[in-house]
Enzyme design. Sequence first.
Site, short mmCIF file in Angstrom:
data_model
loop_
_atom_site.label_atom_id
_atom_site.label_comp_id
_atom_site.label_asym_id
_atom_site.label_seq_id
_atom_site.Cartn_x
_atom_site.Cartn_y
_atom_site.Cartn_z
N HIS A 61 0.87 -1.18 0.00
CA HIS A 61 0.00 0.00 0.00
C HIS A 61 0.91 1.23 0.00
CE1 HIS A 61 -3.67 -2.31 1.22
NE2 HIS A 61 -2.77 -3.09 1.81
N PHE A 62 1.18 1.79 -1.17
CA PHE A 62 2.07 2.93 -1.26
C PHE A 62 1.33 4.27 -1.05
CE2 PHE A 62 5.80 0.88 -3.80
CZ PHE A 62 6.21 0.26 -2.64
N ARG A 63 0.02 4.22 -0.79
CA ARG A 63 -0.77 5.37 -0.31
C ARG A 63 -0.88 6.54 -1.28
NH1 ARG A 63 -3.02 2.24 3.37
NH2 ARG A 63 -1.81 1.89 5.27
N ASN A 93 -6.77 0.69 -2.41
CA ASN A 93 -7.48 1.52 -1.44
C ASN A 93 -6.74 2.83 -1.16
OD1 ASN A 93 -5.54 -0.09 -0.18
ND2 ASN A 93 -6.59 -0.09 1.78
N HIS A 169 -9.14 -10.18 1.06
CA HIS A 169 -8.94 -9.92 2.48
C HIS A 169 -10.08 -10.63 3.20
CE1 HIS A 169 -7.74 -7.12 5.92
NE2 HIS A 169 -8.76 -7.85 6.39
N HIS A 219 -2.64 -12.28 3.18
CA HIS A 219 -2.18 -12.29 4.58
C HIS A 219 -2.91 -13.32 5.47
CE1 HIS A 219 -5.59 -9.59 4.66
NE2 HIS A 219 -4.90 -8.56 4.20
N ASP A 292 2.39 -6.96 2.98
CA ASP A 292 1.25 -6.13 3.37
C ASP A 292 1.74 -4.80 3.94
OD1 ASP A 292 -1.32 -5.22 3.79
OD2 ASP A 292 -1.68 -6.45 5.58
N HIS A 296 1.68 3.92 8.29
CA HIS A 296 1.00 5.02 8.99
C HIS A 296 2.05 5.72 9.84
CE1 HIS A 296 -2.94 3.40 7.87
NE2 HIS A 296 -2.53 2.23 8.30
#
Length: 438
Positions: A61-63, A93, A169, A219, A292, A296
């Site tokens: 998740h590189f945001r 996401n 997921h 995961h 995964d 944050h």
Amino acid sequence: MTRMDRVVKGGRVYFGGRLQNADLWIRDGKIASLGGAHRAEETIDGRGKIVLPGAIDVHVHFRDPGYTFKEDWETGSTSAVAGGVTTVVDQPNTDPPTVDARSYRMKLDIAERRSVVDFGLNGGPGDVKRLAALGAAAIGEIFTYDHDDDGLQKILNETAKAGLLPTIHAEDREVIQENTEPLRDRREPELYSLARPNRAESRAIEKVLEMAERAHICHLSTSEGLDLIRAAKSKGRRVSCEVAPHHLIFTKRDWRRQGTFLKMNPPLRDFRDKDALWDGLRKGDVDVIASDHAPHLPEEKKDEIWDAPPGVPGVETMLPLMLVAVRSNLLSLDRLVDALSRRPAEIFGLASKGAIAVGKDADLAIIDPRAASEIRADRLHSGAEWTPYEGRRALFPAITVIRGEVVYSDGELFAKPGFGRNIPGPGRKNMARARSED
């Protein structure tokens, strides 16, 4: 004598199922020869080192776009190559979520300008047909708790019709709600494992296996989930799964030491689950290791348990931690290469990746096995600025090579943003038609 672009000279190279003494010759970004007498314009010194295929992390998740204060394509991909990861698959996401043509093209444009690592982009459960045509690597991760049974079945049907892999997921909404409500007034971090018990994962996997002919479980965290996947595979079902390092390393006891920093979905489990996951990984029932990577900032993770965001960073530490696991006899080197390179390439259709073999992309992680060090957050490259693995022993790569180019060496990044290339998924051949319909 053939003229080559580069040679990795004097290393022990992993090919043919074992480490072998051979010079690795590179031409036009591809592996051109293993051994033999050739000439090269540049030499990469492999003496005293082992040469592995670059790791493929199919779950990051590189945001970017939307949450770039946590991570962006430049920091995330730099973190990847510093950890020996040469290809990533990014999850949808972001903000906006990657669920239609506009959002997919937005993210693709950003990644093409900023990434230093090769990449695929997953599409979310939205306009699946168009996402497939544009080149989505897969659909998902599909959060089962976001959909009722009819909605989930519809997504799985659309994904199958588009010829893409659904990545799941697996946590059941009803089980989570039932177990969370009685705990809402309490604040102990360890309650989070009770709120999302093993049954939440196994029930969701059961549903997916009932609905889909083909699926990839993200995961995996429980022994019950592993048993379901083993049973499905024994019946010839097209199901695969991945495990994250945090579920191989931490258990519920670690809540006491790191608190909400270890909040993740699915949550920490007990020693029985951890042992089962290692057993499944050793035997190949767990196909893939994936980080995964879910960064944050520390100030976010310090919040109380119900409000702190779930997820931990891990793309840079995945291979280094697992190499120490190999050295500790928890896993064979052959199985590690299989789980981090060959199987991810097979499952996600990355035909030019995943192995050291003539004709494959020259994607390499070159390791000095004598250079183990302690993981320190201030030496890592993620925008997250922390790591749950602080102080743990790891074997970071000395050199990372992508398509024959040295992109990282001895702590220095050599690739510029935009070096990374998109690897389109199987629906890309219909892109011209998709554009004509816009």
